[in-house]
Design an enzyme around this catalytic site. Structure first.
Site, PDB file in Angstrom:
ATOM      1  N   HIS A 168       0.904  -1.156   0.000  1.00  0.00           N
ATOM      2  CA  HIS A 168       0.000   0.000   0.000  1.00  0.00           C
ATOM      3  C   HIS A 168       0.938   1.199   0.000  1.00  0.00           C
ATOM      4  CE1 HIS A 168      -3.745  -2.181   0.770  1.00  0.00           C
ATOM      5  NE2 HIS A 168      -3.061  -2.948   1.601  1.00  0.00           N
TER       6      HIS A 168
ATOM      7  N   LYS B 212      -6.734  -0.953  -4.770  1.00  0.00           N
ATOM      8  CA  LYS B 212      -8.187  -1.212  -4.775  1.00  0.00           C
ATOM      9  C   LYS B 212      -8.943  -0.054  -5.431  1.00  0.00           C
ATOM     10  CE  LYS B 212      -8.298  -4.301  -0.735  1.00  0.00           C
ATOM     11  NZ  LYS B 212      -6.978  -4.126  -0.121  1.00  0.00           N
ATOM     12  N   PHE B 213      -8.656   0.171  -6.708  1.00  0.00           N
ATOM     13  CA  PHE B 213      -9.393   1.190  -7.461  1.00  0.00           C
ATOM     14  C   PHE B 213     -10.877   0.844  -7.390  1.00  0.00           C
ATOM     15  CE2 PHE B 213      -5.206   1.007  -9.546  1.00  0.00           C
ATOM     16  CZ  PHE B 213      -4.817   2.326  -9.341  1.00  0.00           C
TER      17      PHE B 213
HETATM   18  O1  S5P Z   1     -10.192  -9.037   1.406  1.00  0.00           O
HETATM   19  C1  S5P Z   1      -9.047  -8.639   1.560  1.00  0.00           C
HETATM   20  C2  S5P Z   1      -8.307  -8.099   0.501  1.00  0.00           C
HETATM   21  C3  S5P Z   1      -7.015  -7.700   0.718  1.00  0.00           C
HETATM   22  S1  S5P Z   1      -6.085  -7.211  -0.633  1.00  0.00           S
HETATM   23  N1  S5P Z   1      -8.440  -8.769   2.760  1.00  0.00           N
HETATM   24  C4  S5P Z   1      -7.162  -8.335   2.997  1.00  0.00           C
HETATM   25  O2  S5P Z   1      -6.687  -8.501   4.120  1.00  0.00           O
HETATM   26  N2  S5P Z   1      -6.443  -7.765   1.975  1.00  0.00           N
HETATM   27  C5  S5P Z   1      -5.070  -7.232   2.187  1.00  0.00           C
HETATM   28  O3  S5P Z   1      -4.227  -8.301   2.629  1.00  0.00           O
HETATM   29  C6  S5P Z   1      -4.989  -6.161   3.278  1.00  0.00           C
HETATM   30  O4  S5P Z   1      -5.128  -4.872   2.710  1.00  0.00           O
HETATM   31  C7  S5P Z   1      -3.600  -6.388   3.852  1.00  0.00           C
HETATM   32  O5  S5P Z   1      -2.636  -5.682   3.096  1.00  0.00           O
HETATM   33  C8  S5P Z   1      -3.356  -7.879   3.663  1.00  0.00           C
HETATM   34  C9  S5P Z   1      -3.619  -8.723   4.899  1.00  0.00           C
HETATM   35  O6  S5P Z   1      -2.732  -8.395   5.922  1.00  0.00           O
HETATM   36  P1  S5P Z   1      -2.584  -9.279   7.244  1.00  0.00           P
HETATM   37  O7  S5P Z   1      -1.629  -8.505   8.083  1.00  0.00           O
HETATM   38  O8  S5P Z   1      -3.934  -9.387   7.883  1.00  0.00           O
HETATM   39  O9  S5P Z   1      -2.045 -10.622   6.809  1.00  0.00           O
END
Ligand code: S5P
Length: 272
Positions: A75, A106-107
């Site tokens: 991000h 995430k556009f």
């Molecule tokens: O549904 C989603 C989509 C995404 S892209 N759930 C998510 O958690 N993500 C991303 O995956 C979120 O923005 C973060 O960067 C990552 C999960 O991070 P964690 O620390 O929970 O493993």
């Protein structure tokens, strides 16, 4: 260090599949092809969600785990000291360690605005990202607008077909509509962000966030699956791990553990 090549799982996978190399051969999107070949050759289906907030932390993390990952998901707008040198250094490392860079932007706006967000502004995402994430919530126009821009910049789209958070408003009908929209843009859609595999079309990569070996979730609704469960029961091609790795005492050793778990589960899918 290389992961074990022999699968150790006894759970039958829900989704038997072709190998990454076989799938690379049928991909319409060049980034999906690159990613599958890289996964095959590097023997990893692990993506790092590098949600750290400074340039130094990000580069140190990439140096620690770069050899274990197929994708760095970022991000860019959470980096407090962003500058163009960061992009330069990340691109260098993407080449050195061999991984693709996904900007998890995430556009989600109307097509015209999304293209401006992709191509303009201080981050100029189009100039460096291999992959970007896209919500199809705005309807067909967002893909009609982003698709040519992605083609021009050789960037693949990952469409959000599900979300991992509790209470997500995405319905089955929405998910099916996203998959149908992807078919209209086969050359620019690389795959999906999913909770459950949404398409058995071998050319799309099913990327699954919400993966953790030790936790079931966080206080803000995130829900976790183990790598084995993500791959064998939910059909993940790529497991996306954030805090499970970067909050570990030894991120490099932990990345290796996730890499082994994810890749062994993938090898198991090839046995069926
Ligand atoms: O549904 C989603 C989509 C995404 S892209 N759930 C998510 O958690 N993500 C991303 O995956 C979120 O923005 C973060 O960067 C990552 C999960 O991070 P964690 O620390 O929970 O493993």
């Amino acid at each position: 260090m290389q992961p074990e090549k022999q699968p150790t799982h006894t759970i039958a996978p829900k989704h038997a599949q072709l190998s990454y190399a076989e799938r690379a051969a049928v991909c319409a999107n060049s980034r999906a092809r690159d990613l599958l070949l890289l996964m095959h050759e590097k023997q990893t289906n692990l993506a790092l969600a590098a949600d750290v907030t400074t340039k130094q932390e990000l580069l140190a993390l990439v140096d620690a785990v770069g050899e274990h990952i197929c994708m760095l998901k970022m991000h860019i707008d959470i980096i407090t000291d962003f500058d163009q040198d960061l992009i330069h250094q990340l691109r260098q490392r993407a080449k050195q360690y061999r991984f693709l860079i996904c900007e998890d932007r995430k556009f989600a706006d109307i097509g015209n605005t999304s293209v401006l967000q992709f191509t303009c502004g201080m981050y100029c995402i189009a100039s460096w990202a291999d992959l970007v994430t896209v919500h199809a919530i705005a309807g067909a126009g967002i893909l009609q607008a982003l698709s040519p821009a992605c083609k021009e910049h050789e960037c693949g789209m990952l469409l959000l077909a599900h979300m991992s958070s509790r209470g997500a408003l995405i319905t089955d009908a929405y998910t099916q509509a996203v998959v149908a929209m992807a078919r209209e843009h086969a050359t620019t859609v690389a795959g999906f962000i999913v909770r459950d595999r949404v398409s058995d079309d071998a050319s799309y990569i099913n990327c699954m966030p919400g993966v953790h070996l030790a936790s079931k979730g966080d206080a803000c609704g995130q829900q976790y699956l183990t790598p084995e469960c993500a791959v064998l029961e939910h059909g993940a091609d790529v497991i996306i791990v954030g805090r499970g790795i970067y909050q570990a005492a030894d991120p490099a050793a932990m990345a290796y553990t996730y890499r082994q778990a994810g890749f062994e589960a993938y090898l198991t899918t090839l046995l069926y």
